[in-house]
Design an enzyme around this catalytic site. Structure first.
Site, PDB file in Angstrom:
ATOM      1  N   ASP A   1      13.361  19.042 -26.056  1.00 10.73           N
ATOM      2  CA  ASP A   1      13.075  17.773 -26.724  1.00 10.73           C
ATOM      3  C   ASP A   1      13.290  18.006 -28.216  1.00 10.73           C
ATOM      4  OD1 ASP A   1      11.930  15.668 -28.066  1.00 10.73           O
ATOM      5  OD2 ASP A   1      10.106  15.595 -26.858  1.00 10.73           O
TER       6      ASP A   1
ATOM      7  N   LYS B   1      14.086   8.757 -36.122  1.00  6.99           N
ATOM      8  CA  LYS B   1      13.455   9.850 -36.873  1.00  6.99           C
ATOM      9  C   LYS B   1      14.489  10.583 -37.732  1.00  6.99           C
ATOM     10  CE  LYS B   1      10.315  10.770 -33.026  1.00  6.99           C
ATOM     11  NZ  LYS B   1       9.057  10.104 -33.278  1.00  6.99           N
TER      12      LYS B   1
ATOM     13  N   CYS C   1       0.558  10.664 -28.970  1.00  8.32           N
ATOM     14  CA  CYS C   1       1.235  10.756 -27.662  1.00  8.32           C
ATOM     15  C   CYS C   1       1.249  12.188 -27.147  1.00  8.32           C
ATOM     16  CB  CYS C   1       2.673  10.237 -27.736  1.00  8.32           C
ATOM     17  SG  CYS C   1       2.785   8.501 -28.101  1.00  8.32           S
TER      18      CYS C   1
ATOM     19  N   GLN D   1      11.893  16.069 -32.900  1.00 11.13           N
ATOM     20  CA  GLN D   1      11.422  16.514 -34.212  1.00 11.13           C
ATOM     21  C   GLN D   1      12.304  17.645 -34.743  1.00 11.13           C
ATOM     22  OE1 GLN D   1       8.895  15.033 -35.834  1.00 11.13           O
ATOM     23  NE2 GLN D   1       8.128  13.761 -34.156  1.00 11.13           N
TER      24      GLN D   1
ATOM     25  N   HIS E   1       5.183  16.019 -26.066  1.00 10.35           N
ATOM     26  CA  HIS E   1       4.970  14.576 -26.278  1.00 10.35           C
ATOM     27  C   HIS E   1       4.981  13.894 -24.909  1.00 10.35           C
ATOM     28  CE1 HIS E   1       6.224  10.452 -27.397  1.00 10.35           C
ATOM     29  NE2 HIS E   1       5.799  10.717 -28.613  1.00 10.35           N
TER      30      HIS E   1
END
Ligand code: PMP
Length: 408
Positions: A199, A225, A364, A202, A122
């Site tokens: 990261d 999220k 993104c 998600q 991202h």
């Protein structure tokens, strides 16, 4: 027993209509909806327990501070962090990764040093590293995914050279749903003395995370999220890395003493938390994580795996839809294009008319779009409250879009 209808009853927004149709919310990859307990916690905090934190010596300030600070422990539990002092509270993943780029990497990396990235990152895990490239000549090395969208951990390891100073990789692709074997990457990278930033924007949403077992150095999450408020988040920073990191932002609360000529800093993690934080947002995030842990991350993962299998079967049954990314064990995130010239935005507009919310665009992820050779995709991303019936609603709406656009 995972009772999805009971769970749906916890999310008031899921009962509204959109364009005269029941809402089918499949944009969870962008932001998830909030359960009533989170909404109530926010309202309660502002109604009864609000004050600035850390500074006050009065009742409300102490109460707000206790509530806010207790979330550090909740996040540590959620992520399997050995010590809550390894959790830096912030506004989300973007801030977390920028903190690492400015506070840890910038003072340590020199021209010619390398950072390894996967092509499916991202922009939040790309642009901060571009800053280092632009400003100090750091080299970004890209590792491709294979045709299925899988990332071979060995390809990441093979990219390591004596100049490699960091691997920055996503846990789960926000576009393809690919789950990266971050544990294998961390193990092999550490054997070579290379730290790993994951990261987790998600990843932490869809599966249990244990940063200790994973062995990463940094793991960033974002509250909105995770069924929590926007403007909340955190990053796990392994103790050794924390000790190496300089403060990224200066201001109140992160100092011990300031004089005209000198400044000394608070102990980590406070050293990295300047200014008045998102107090109520963070409190809301704590409630959201408790909600997820009460459901059980394994149970959420199992429910979503069933949805993913069903969605994959239904989407691949439409021979005019191309699904991008079919890596084994992928998360319930599906990007697709439609045969012909129908643009992702047009398709999402038709779906919206049917009450089906998906995202359309680049997500993104510019380098991934280039790698895939597409300018945009539609993305249906599922969460803990979605159902097989909602997969069917997506397919029905896609069939309508296909009837309208045909193979034009
Ligand atoms: N990384 C990934 C994989 C994401 O999906 C997102 C959110 N779309 C981010 C980073 C950035 O998160 P935030 O905007 O909440 O900081």
């Amino acid at each position: 027993m995972y009772d999805v209808e009971k769970i749906r009853a916890d999310f008031p927004i899921l009962h509204r209509q959109v364009n005269g149709k029941p809402l089918v919310y499949l944009d969870n990859g962008a932001s998830a909806q909030k359960p009533q307990v989170v909404i109530d916690a926010i309202s309660h905090a502002y109604s009864h327990e609000y004050s600035n934190v850390h500074r006050g010596l009065h009742y409300l300030s102490n109460l707000a501070t206790d509530k806010y600070e207790s979330v550090r422990g909740t996040i540590a539990r959620f992520l399997g962090a050995p010590d809550e002092d390894e959790i830096v509270l912030n506004s989300g993943t973007t801030e977390g990764i920028n903190m690492v780029a400015y506070g840890w990497a910038m003072p340590r990396l020199q021209a010619g040093d390398e950072i390894i990235l996967s092509v499916m990152e991202h922009h939040a895990n790309i642009v901060p590293w571009h800053f280092l490239r632009e400003r100090q000549g750091v080299v970004l090395k890209w590792v491709e995914t294979d045709d299925s969208g899988a990332l071979d951990p060995q390809a990441v390891i093979d990219a390591i050279t004596p100049r490699t100073k960091l691997i920055a990789v996503t846990h789960v692709s926000n576009v393809l749903g690919t789950v990266v074997d971050v544990k294998s990457i961390c193990t092999a990278a550490h054997d070579r003395g290379v730290p790993v930033l994951v990261d987790g924007s998600q990843g932490a949403v869809h599966m249990p995370v244990d940063v200790k077992d994973m062995g990463c150095d940094f793991y960033a999450i974002t509250g909105h999220k995770l069924y929590g408020p926007s403007g909340s988040g955190a990053i796990y920073v392994r103790k050794e890395r924390m000790a190496e990191m300089r403060p990224f932002m200066g201001g109140g609360d992160m100092i011990r003493e300031v004089t005209r000529d000198t400044v000394t800093y608070n102990d980590p993690p406070m050293k990295f938390e300047a200014g008045t934080p998102g107090i109520v947002q963070t409190i809301g995030l704590g409630v959201a994580l408790d909600y997820m842990m009460d459901l059980g991350m394994q149970n959420i993962a199992a429910h979503e795996a069933d949805l993913a299998a069903y969605a994959e079967q239904r989407l691949t049954g439409l021979n005019w839809i191309s699904v991008q990314g079919q890596a084994a064990g992928k998360a319930a995130i599906f990007s697709f294009t439609m045969q012909g010239s129908a643009h992702a935005h047009d398709i999402s507009t038709i779906l919206d008319k049917k009450g089906v919310a998906v995202r359309a665009g680049q997500h993104c992820a510019g380098p991934l779009m280039d790698h895939l050779g597409v300018s945009a995709t539609c993305r249906a991303s599922f969460g803990l409250y979605n159902t097989r019936a909602e997969v069917d609603a997506l397919i029905d709406a896609l069939e309508l879009a296909h009837d309208l656009f045909g193979d034009a």
